[in-house]
Design an enzyme around this catalytic site. Structure first.
Site, PDB file in Angstrom:
ATOM      1  N   GLU A  96       0.824  -1.203   0.000  1.00 17.11           N
ATOM      2  CA  GLU A  96       0.000   0.000   0.000  1.00 17.11           C
ATOM      3  C   GLU A  96       0.858   1.252   0.000  1.00 17.11           C
ATOM      4  OE1 GLU A  96      -2.930  -1.970   3.237  1.00 17.11           O
ATOM      5  OE2 GLU A  96      -2.776   0.198   3.246  1.00 17.11           O
ATOM      6  N   CYS A 117       2.673   8.373   2.003  1.00 18.16           N
ATOM      7  CA  CYS A 117       3.205   7.382   2.944  1.00 18.16           C
ATOM      8  C   CYS A 117       3.605   6.138   2.147  1.00 18.16           C
ATOM      9  CB  CYS A 117       2.105   7.077   3.959  1.00 18.16           C
ATOM     10  SG  CYS A 117       2.543   5.788   5.123  1.00 18.16           S
ATOM     11  N   CYS A 124       5.877  -7.457   7.939  1.00 19.95           N
ATOM     12  CA  CYS A 124       6.895  -6.886   8.828  1.00 19.95           C
ATOM     13  C   CYS A 124       7.280  -7.946   9.850  1.00 19.95           C
ATOM     14  CB  CYS A 124       6.349  -5.653   9.542  1.00 19.95           C
ATOM     15  SG  CYS A 124       7.572  -4.864  10.612  1.00 19.95           S
ATOM     16  N   CYS A 128       4.889  -6.089  16.296  1.00 22.56           N
ATOM     17  CA  CYS A 128       4.170  -5.215  17.246  1.00 22.56           C
ATOM     18  C   CYS A 128       2.736  -5.727  17.351  1.00 22.56           C
ATOM     19  CB  CYS A 128       4.201  -3.765  16.785  1.00 22.56           C
ATOM     20  SG  CYS A 128       5.873  -3.149  16.566  1.00 22.56           S
ATOM     21  N   CYS A 131      -0.402  -4.037  15.383  1.00 21.22           N
ATOM     22  CA  CYS A 131      -0.238  -3.572  14.002  1.00 21.22           C
ATOM     23  C   CYS A 131      -0.666  -4.614  12.971  1.00 21.22           C
ATOM     24  CB  CYS A 131       1.224  -3.198  13.793  1.00 21.22           C
ATOM     25  SG  CYS A 131       1.595  -2.698  12.122  1.00 21.22           S
ATOM     26  N   GLU A 182       9.298  -2.366   8.391  1.00 20.47           N
ATOM     27  CA  GLU A 182      10.243  -1.626   9.236  1.00 20.47           C
ATOM     28  C   GLU A 182      11.387  -1.169   8.322  1.00 20.47           C
ATOM     29  OE1 GLU A 182      10.870  -0.272  12.356  1.00 20.47           O
ATOM     30  OE2 GLU A 182      12.675   0.232  11.255  1.00 20.47           O
ATOM     31  N   SER A 213      10.179   6.564   9.788  1.00 20.35           N
ATOM     32  CA  SER A 213       9.709   6.123  11.099  1.00 20.35           C
ATOM     33  C   SER A 213      10.230   4.723  11.402  1.00 20.35           C
ATOM     34  CB  SER A 213       8.173   6.116  11.098  1.00 20.35           C
ATOM     35  OG  SER A 213       7.692   5.557  12.295  1.00 20.35           O
ATOM     36  N   SER A 236       8.681   5.232  16.785  1.00 23.06           N
ATOM     37  CA  SER A 236       7.438   4.671  17.322  1.00 23.06           C
ATOM     38  C   SER A 236       7.708   4.272  18.758  1.00 23.06           C
ATOM     39  CB  SER A 236       7.037   3.428  16.513  1.00 23.06           C
ATOM     40  OG  SER A 236       6.595   3.827  15.252  1.00 23.06           O
ATOM     41  N   LEU A 237       7.320   5.131  19.675  1.00 26.88           N
ATOM     42  CA  LEU A 237       7.640   4.855  21.078  1.00 26.88           C
ATOM     43  C   LEU A 237       6.553   3.981  21.711  1.00 26.88           C
ATOM     44  CD1 LEU A 237      10.094   5.686  22.790  1.00 26.88           C
ATOM     45  CD2 LEU A 237       8.616   7.357  23.895  1.00 26.88           C
ATOM     46  N   CYS A 355      -0.746   1.853   7.429  1.00 22.81           N
ATOM     47  CA  CYS A 355      -0.858   1.008   6.240  1.00 22.81           C
ATOM     48  C   CYS A 355      -0.987  -0.445   6.677  1.00 22.81           C
ATOM     49  CB  CYS A 355       0.374   1.153   5.381  1.00 22.81           C
ATOM     50  SG  CYS A 355       0.523   2.760   4.652  1.00 22.81           S
TER      51      CYS A 355
HETATM   52  N1  SAH Z   1       7.731   0.136  11.087  1.00 27.28           N
HETATM   53  C1  SAH Z   1       7.822   1.531  11.260  1.00 27.28           C
HETATM   54  C2  SAH Z   1       7.056   2.322  10.221  1.00 27.28           C
HETATM   55  C3  SAH Z   1       5.743   1.768   9.809  1.00 27.28           C
HETATM   56  S1  SAH Z   1       4.464   1.761  11.034  1.00 27.28           S
HETATM   57  C4  SAH Z   1       7.399   1.918  12.655  1.00 27.28           C
HETATM   58  O1  SAH Z   1       6.883   1.092  13.368  1.00 27.28           O
HETATM   59  O2  SAH Z   1       7.631   3.070  13.019  1.00 27.28           O
HETATM   60  C5  SAH Z   1       3.998   3.479  11.028  1.00 27.28           C
HETATM   61  C6  SAH Z   1       3.311   3.947  12.268  1.00 27.28           C
HETATM   62  O3  SAH Z   1       1.970   3.441  12.316  1.00 27.28           O
HETATM   63  C7  SAH Z   1       3.988   3.472  13.539  1.00 27.28           C
HETATM   64  O4  SAH Z   1       4.115   4.503  14.470  1.00 27.28           O
HETATM   65  C8  SAH Z   1       3.042   2.412  13.997  1.00 27.28           C
HETATM   66  O5  SAH Z   1       3.221   2.152  15.325  1.00 27.28           O
HETATM   67  C9  SAH Z   1       1.707   2.998  13.620  1.00 27.28           C
HETATM   68  N2  SAH Z   1       0.596   2.060  13.653  1.00 27.28           N
HETATM   69  C10 SAH Z   1       0.592   0.754  13.349  1.00 27.28           C
HETATM   70  N3  SAH Z   1      -0.631   0.218  13.512  1.00 27.28           N
HETATM   71  C11 SAH Z   1      -1.418   1.234  13.932  1.00 27.28           C
HETATM   72  C12 SAH Z   1      -2.805   1.315  14.272  1.00 27.28           C
HETATM   73  N4  SAH Z   1      -3.579   0.273  14.199  1.00 27.28           N
HETATM   74  N5  SAH Z   1      -3.296   2.526  14.675  1.00 27.28           N
HETATM   75  C13 SAH Z   1      -2.485   3.613  14.711  1.00 27.28           C
HETATM   76  N6  SAH Z   1      -1.195   3.581  14.385  1.00 27.28           N
HETATM   77  C14 SAH Z   1      -0.664   2.409  14.022  1.00 27.28           C
HETATM   78 FE1  SF4 Z   2       6.307  -3.369  11.835  1.00 27.67          FE
HETATM   79 FE2  SF4 Z   2       6.000  -0.751  12.387  1.00 27.67          FE
HETATM   80 FE3  SF4 Z   2       3.902  -2.450  12.394  1.00 27.67          FE
HETATM   81 FE4  SF4 Z   2       5.717  -2.618  14.303  1.00 27.67          FE
HETATM   82  S1  SF4 Z   2       4.391  -0.880  13.898  1.00 27.67           S
HETATM   83  S2  SF4 Z   2       4.837  -4.362  13.167  1.00 27.67           S
HETATM   84  S3  SF4 Z   2       7.581  -2.144  13.197  1.00 27.67           S
HETATM   85  S4  SF4 Z   2       5.136  -1.880  10.632  1.00 27.67           S
END
Ligand code: SAH
Ligand code: SF4
Length: 374
Positions: A96, A117, A124, A128, A131, A182, A213, A236-237, A355
């Protein structure tokens, strides 16, 4: 699973790499410049349109390089705010790319700028818990060419929206590397791709308007700090203590906050730019006032901007977003300490910038179709 395409994507070549490659085949250096000009300035998508190249050379190029590494499948619009492009790769994998028309994400201003984006992997590996992108693990890395081509696809879609004006990438305000995957887990390809996006001979998009990110791959953040590219960094904290972060982000076990925070400082020192801390608010997981206070202290220590994102629910996952009231109270703790903070207030889940969700849905439909036709 590794995918080895029969031909490499032309969009993954830099001017230097293409010049060297063509030299090996007895072509003069200016040929590489001509090709870049066709790809990125005139933006043609067929070899036969490169009319100042000899016919035999064009035939040879077509045999060597893929010129359409991604194919457009569909666009999904959401309340006129986001356009999600679903793209298919050579091995039928789906990714996407998202156009967000308002508000800006990742860089901390609330206005109606246009942000793109992009994705860096199919799936990935980071796992997490909240996600959609990571639900089925990592399928494969994207090549640099597949990453760059997402931006070409965005321009083509914009051309279709306004048929009389050609969309230039420069008309977008920001590119965020926040799609599926990632990025620092596919380090060489993303650096190469962003070099092409940034280069004068390439897409010519300013590095300061690009934000990458990461979930916090410490050694790679340090490596990124030493790159000459000058892009912005978002972390992404999602947890202000190891205890909370570890619950939802397995990466924290390998690189806990005590290692992550100094790496961010190192990046800060080398680049002198404000880092963004992303913090998804998930009900009863990380939305307590205690977390807010600890996040405030980290943000002050890092001189960081904080981007609070109410969680987007994902089908099949138990997590929820907190009420608006609770999110506001969380944000107030940061505001009271004058930490620059953005709290995204979407209309419902319209700005579904996370995404991975559309792709997952389409993959599942495909699997179901395959199962019924088997
Ligand atoms: N892997 C990288 C970049 C892609 S994720 C990362 O984790 O930073 C991009 C952002 O979307 C991250 O901050 C991630 O934590 C957030 N994200 C993932 N799933 C989400 C959700 N369901 N609602 C809101 N943000 C989300
Ligand atoms: Fe991967 Fe980012 Fe999703 Fe974590 S938040 S699973 S690092 S895409």
């Amino acid at each position: 699973m590794k995918f080895t395409p029969t031909k490499s994507a032309i969009y993954g070549e830099t001017l230097d790499s293409l010049t060297a490659l063509l030299k090996e085949h007895g072509q003069p250096a200016f040929r590489a410049k001509q090709i870049m000009e066709w790809l990125y300035k005139k933006r043609v998508s067929k070899w036969e349109e490169m009319t100042n190249l000899p016919l035999a050379f064009r035939t040879w190029l077509a045999e060597q390089f893929e010129i359409t590494p991604t194919n457009f499948v569909l666009t999904k619009q959401s309340e006129d705010v986001t356009d999600k492009l679903l793209l298919e790769l050579g091995d039928k994998s789906l990714i996407e790319t998202v156009i967000i028309r308002a508000p800006q994400i990742g860089v901390g201003q609330e206005d109606s700028r246009k942000t793109i984006c992009i994705s860096t992997q199919v799936g990935c590996a980071m796992g997490c818990k909240f996600c959609a992108s990571g639900l089925e693990g990592l399928k494969r890395n994207l090549s640099a060419g597949e990453i760059v081509h997402q931006l070409i696809q965005v321009c083509l879609q914009e051309d279709a929206r306004t048929p009389r004006a050609r969309a230039e990438l420069a008309s977008f305000d920001n590119i965020v590397v926040m799609g599926m995957g990632e990025p620092l887990h596919n380090y060489d390809a993303i650096i190469r791709a962003l070099t092409i996006v940034n280069a004068e001979w390439g897409l010519g998009f300013g590095a300061r308007r690009i934000t990458l990110s990461t979930s916090g791959l410490v050694p790679k953040i340090k490596q990124l700090a030493n790159e000459p590219l000058g892009i912005r960094l978002a972390i992404s904290l999602h947890g202000a203590t190891d205890e909370v972060r570890e619950q939802i982000m397995p990466v924290n076990k390998k690189w806990p906050l005590a290692e992550l925070i100094p790496a961010i400082k190192e990046f800060n020192e080398k680049h002198g730019r404000m880092v963004t801390l992303e913090f998804i608010l998930i009900e009863n997981i990380n939305d307590s006032l205690d977390q807010a206070q600890k996040l405030r202290d980290i943000a002050i220590d890092l001189h960081a901007h904080v981007n609070l994102i109410p969680y987007n629910t994902v089908e099949g996952l138990p997590w929820k977003r907190p009420s608006n009231n609770r999110s506001e109270r969380f944000a107030d703790v940061l505001r009271d300490a004058r930490v620059p903070v953005t709290l995204r207030r979407e209309k419902g889940h319209a700005i579904d910038a996370a995404c991975g969700q559309l792709r997952l849905k389409t993959e599942k439909t495909r699997q179901a179709e395959a199962a019924t036709s088997a």
